[in-house]
Design a protein around this motif. Sequence first.
Motif, PDB file in Angstrom:
ATOM      1  N   ILE A  79      18.337  47.114  49.889  1.00 18.60           N
ATOM      2  CA  ILE A  79      19.796  47.207  49.952  1.00 18.60           C
ATOM      3  C   ILE A  79      20.157  48.650  50.269  1.00 18.60           C
ATOM      4  O   ILE A  79      19.678  49.589  49.613  1.00 18.60           O
ATOM      5  CB  ILE A  79      20.443  46.798  48.619  1.00 18.60           C
ATOM      6  CG1 ILE A  79      20.057  45.357  48.268  1.00 18.60           C
ATOM      7  CG2 ILE A  79      21.962  46.941  48.682  1.00 18.60           C
ATOM      8  CD1 ILE A  79      20.500  44.944  46.881  1.00 18.60           C
ATOM      9  N   GLY A  80      20.987  48.840  51.272  1.00 20.34           N
ATOM     10  CA  GLY A  80      21.373  50.196  51.648  1.00 20.34           C
ATOM     11  C   GLY A  80      22.762  50.242  52.237  1.00 20.34           C
ATOM     12  O   GLY A  80      23.371  49.213  52.531  1.00 20.34           O
ATOM     13  N   ARG A  81      23.264  51.445  52.395  1.00 25.89           N
ATOM     14  CA  ARG A  81      24.601  51.673  52.953  1.00 25.89           C
ATOM     15  C   ARG A  81      24.475  52.201  54.369  1.00 25.89           C
ATOM     16  O   ARG A  81      23.694  53.125  54.629  1.00 25.89           O
ATOM     17  CB  ARG A  81      25.368  52.672  52.087  1.00 25.89           C
ATOM     18  CG  ARG A  81      26.839  52.862  52.488  1.00 25.89           C
ATOM     19  CD  ARG A  81      27.475  53.967  51.660  1.00 25.89           C
ATOM     20  NE  ARG A  81      26.909  55.261  52.018  1.00 25.89           N
ATOM     21  CZ  ARG A  81      27.362  56.042  53.016  1.00 25.89           C
ATOM     22  NH1 ARG A  81      28.388  55.648  53.752  1.00 25.89           N
ATOM     23  NH2 ARG A  81      26.795  57.201  53.263  1.00 25.89           N
ATOM     24  N   LEU A  87      27.346  47.518  53.685  1.00 28.44           N
ATOM     25  CA  LEU A  87      26.003  47.366  53.140  1.00 28.44           C
ATOM     26  C   LEU A  87      25.152  46.472  54.021  1.00 28.44           C
ATOM     27  O   LEU A  87      25.661  45.574  54.699  1.00 28.44           O
ATOM     28  CB  LEU A  87      26.071  46.759  51.732  1.00 28.44           C
ATOM     29  CG  LEU A  87      26.909  47.515  50.699  1.00 28.44           C
ATOM     30  CD1 LEU A  87      26.846  46.795  49.362  1.00 28.44           C
ATOM     31  CD2 LEU A  87      26.437  48.955  50.568  1.00 28.44           C
ATOM     32  N   TYR A  88      23.856  46.742  54.002  1.00 27.38           N
ATOM     33  CA  TYR A  88      22.919  45.858  54.690  1.00 27.38           C
ATOM     34  C   TYR A  88      21.897  45.331  53.691  1.00 27.38           C
ATOM     35  O   TYR A  88      21.671  45.918  52.620  1.00 27.38           O
ATOM     36  CB  TYR A  88      22.214  46.574  55.846  1.00 27.38           C
ATOM     37  CG  TYR A  88      21.191  47.606  55.436  1.00 27.38           C
ATOM     38  CD1 TYR A  88      19.866  47.244  55.174  1.00 27.38           C
ATOM     39  CD2 TYR A  88      21.531  48.950  55.335  1.00 27.38           C
ATOM     40  CE1 TYR A  88      18.928  48.188  54.799  1.00 27.38           C
ATOM     41  CE2 TYR A  88      20.599  49.909  54.966  1.00 27.38           C
ATOM     42  CZ  TYR A  88      19.295  49.518  54.698  1.00 27.38           C
ATOM     43  OH  TYR A  88      18.356  50.444  54.325  1.00 27.38           O
ATOM     44  N   LEU A  89      21.287  44.222  54.042  1.00 26.67           N
ATOM     45  CA  LEU A  89      20.283  43.581  53.193  1.00 26.67           C
ATOM     46  C   LEU A  89      19.135  43.126  54.089  1.00 26.67           C
ATOM     47  O   LEU A  89      19.329  42.316  55.004  1.00 26.67           O
ATOM     48  CB  LEU A  89      20.897  42.385  52.471  1.00 26.67           C
ATOM     49  CG  LEU A  89      20.031  41.624  51.476  1.00 26.67           C
ATOM     50  CD1 LEU A  89      19.623  42.533  50.321  1.00 26.67           C
ATOM     51  CD2 LEU A  89      20.787  40.403  50.953  1.00 26.67           C
ATOM     52  N   VAL A 373      13.122  41.123  57.850  1.00 26.11           N
ATOM     53  CA  VAL A 373      14.126  40.187  58.347  1.00 26.11           C
ATOM     54  C   VAL A 373      15.500  40.658  57.883  1.00 26.11           C
ATOM     55  O   VAL A 373      15.735  40.856  56.680  1.00 26.11           O
ATOM     56  CB  VAL A 373      13.865  38.758  57.832  1.00 26.11           C
ATOM     57  CG1 VAL A 373      14.915  37.794  58.371  1.00 26.11           C
ATOM     58  CG2 VAL A 373      12.464  38.304  58.218  1.00 26.11           C
ATOM     59  N   ALA A 374      16.426  40.853  58.810  1.00 22.44           N
ATOM     60  CA  ALA A 374      17.790  41.272  58.477  1.00 22.44           C
ATOM     61  C   ALA A 374      18.572  40.068  57.969  1.00 22.44           C
ATOM     62  O   ALA A 374      18.884  39.153  58.726  1.00 22.44           O
ATOM     63  CB  ALA A 374      18.473  41.865  59.697  1.00 22.44           C
ATOM     64  N   SER A 381      30.080  43.884  49.621  1.00 20.92           N
ATOM     65  CA  SER A 381      29.437  44.023  48.321  1.00 20.92           C
ATOM     66  C   SER A 381      28.308  43.006  48.207  1.00 20.92           C
ATOM     67  O   SER A 381      28.263  42.016  48.947  1.00 20.92           O
ATOM     68  CB  SER A 381      30.446  43.816  47.184  1.00 20.92           C
ATOM     69  OG  SER A 381      30.951  42.490  47.207  1.00 20.92           O
ATOM     70  N   ILE A 382      27.394  43.256  47.285  1.00 23.30           N
ATOM     71  CA  ILE A 382      26.265  42.358  47.035  1.00 23.30           C
ATOM     72  C   ILE A 382      26.060  42.271  45.526  1.00 23.30           C
ATOM     73  O   ILE A 382      25.922  43.295  44.856  1.00 23.30           O
ATOM     74  CB  ILE A 382      24.960  42.874  47.684  1.00 23.30           C
ATOM     75  CG1 ILE A 382      25.132  43.103  49.183  1.00 23.30           C
ATOM     76  CG2 ILE A 382      23.823  41.883  47.440  1.00 23.30           C
ATOM     77  CD1 ILE A 382      23.952  43.837  49.817  1.00 23.30           C
TER      78      ILE A 382
END
Length: 571
Positions: A79-81, A87-89, A373-374, A381-382
């Motif tokens: 998890i990052g910004r 955000l990406y996962l 895998v994106a 938010s997550i």
Amino acid sequence: MRSVLARAAVVVLLALVVAPGQTAGPVAAAEAQEPGVVRLTAGPDSSIGIDGAFPPRPDECAAKQPRNLHAAYRGILEIGRRANGKLYLVAELTFAEYLSGIAEVPRSWPLESLKAQVVAARTYAIKHLNPSDDTAKELRYDLCATDACQVFRGLNVEKGAWGEAWVRAVTETTGEVLEHDGKTANTFYFSTSNGQTYSNVDAFGGTALPYLKPVQETDDTASPVSSWNVRMPLEDLAATLKRRGLWEGPMDSIEQRGGSVHLAGGGRTAELTLEDLRIKLNNESVCLTPKRYPTKGANGRNYPQVIPSKWYSVKQEGREAVFDGRGWGHGVGMVQWGAYGKAQRGMSHADILAFYYGGLRPVAKPEPDRIRVALATNLDSIVIERRGDVQVSGATLPEGPVKFMGGDQLKTESASPIAPLLKVNNLTVTSTTMNAAPGVTGTAAALGFELSDPARVRVKYEGPTSGTGPEEPRDRGATTLNWDDPAVPAGTYKLTIEAADGVDNVTSEPVEVQVERTGVAPPKLTATAQADDAGPSPGPRLALFAALALAAAGGGAFWVKRNRRKRGALP
């Protein structure tokens, strides 16, 4: 499925990012943790639940707003910004784990059709492990998780209804891919044909691939969109086109003229190509209120789109436009419902693949080790739930569910548990009496209920003795499950349905039944019944089994009386 329909894969050209000192291949995990990046690693038999919120689209109607990412995954989640504050996962997992989570066809299909899909998906993935777009470079991923690459849903597939059949197909085809002239083939596939497939040039342009030549298709007639019919009042057609600024006022007529349609009414006319009209209807009719599009097909379920394919004609009947068509998808490569039909006829997965891909048959090749895998790249938010042994690096997180937020920096806070989407509604009890042997009569409780999504289900009973029945897979919608244990003693029992889909585990509202016995009492239970693994073939056990087992246990009679019924949805 959904019946559940297979999604069509759309080609996305990706190129590999090779970090200094690395060789070409799937992107490896960064050795040094980047600032503001949190990695969660799930141990064996553990997982990570996810509920990710996408930003709303202010110019779109409610029907077109993005749905939350509600899922569960094994492996490593990053998890990052991003620079824009979103955000990406990204999931990092073995290639076999990736294949085990692909959701492109119903897992209840015959095994050979599942194997054909696995080989096509494995080949397609390997062919496209080359991300070249800016987002892929920034986040270092190999594939996306949507139908722009291949649909990946993680444990919802692997641990969901009939998931063991899909995992078996993955395992039994390990390393199998399709090649042409020593190179990985481009194994396009799609849901349902109009009676034939098309070359890649017909659908996408470019250079013709010799293994993607047109073939005649006669085995996909079981598909809910093998043929389809959509009726739309001219008022709805006018309202749809008005949303795009293409029409004002009443509409009186629609007429097909070759590959175009002619519209008239209120002193004005308009002309659209069939494909342009289809795009407008698919994009805008879903926004009409109250919601009524897509319409339902012959199986009682909504079509996947308002106008499912480009293979259609239109005519006018009274004040309605009538659209008649066939198929769903781009038309290139393997027809997924055709593979289903061929497997039903006894064809092997190798023969199925050879039919659609110009005679190509699986060959054994080494698979990639780990890939990234994106799962999502633009989240507000997550919320994550650590389910079991989950290690965290890059941050110190509070106990329990945690909410990640973007903005000028990556922020975290304690969160409420993730609300399940899976629901079991309207549990009712009916009884069926049968004669199993001379002088022996038994009654089994048939439980009726509704599932919001496919799931593994079982009966849980509590009373003079408690336990659970065997686990069985069920599709979404109205279904039944028998409670026919001949060994439970007389008394009042509370029955519930437990359902699991790999992401959520839920229990229905209870109902109560009264069990009465006459004659010789059955043997006393010595242990609580445990759930069995679900098999690949659905369907309730015959209630007759209860009476037969009862006779073998010592005779007597077994009645189940419904005391009262409680109805209600899970929270």
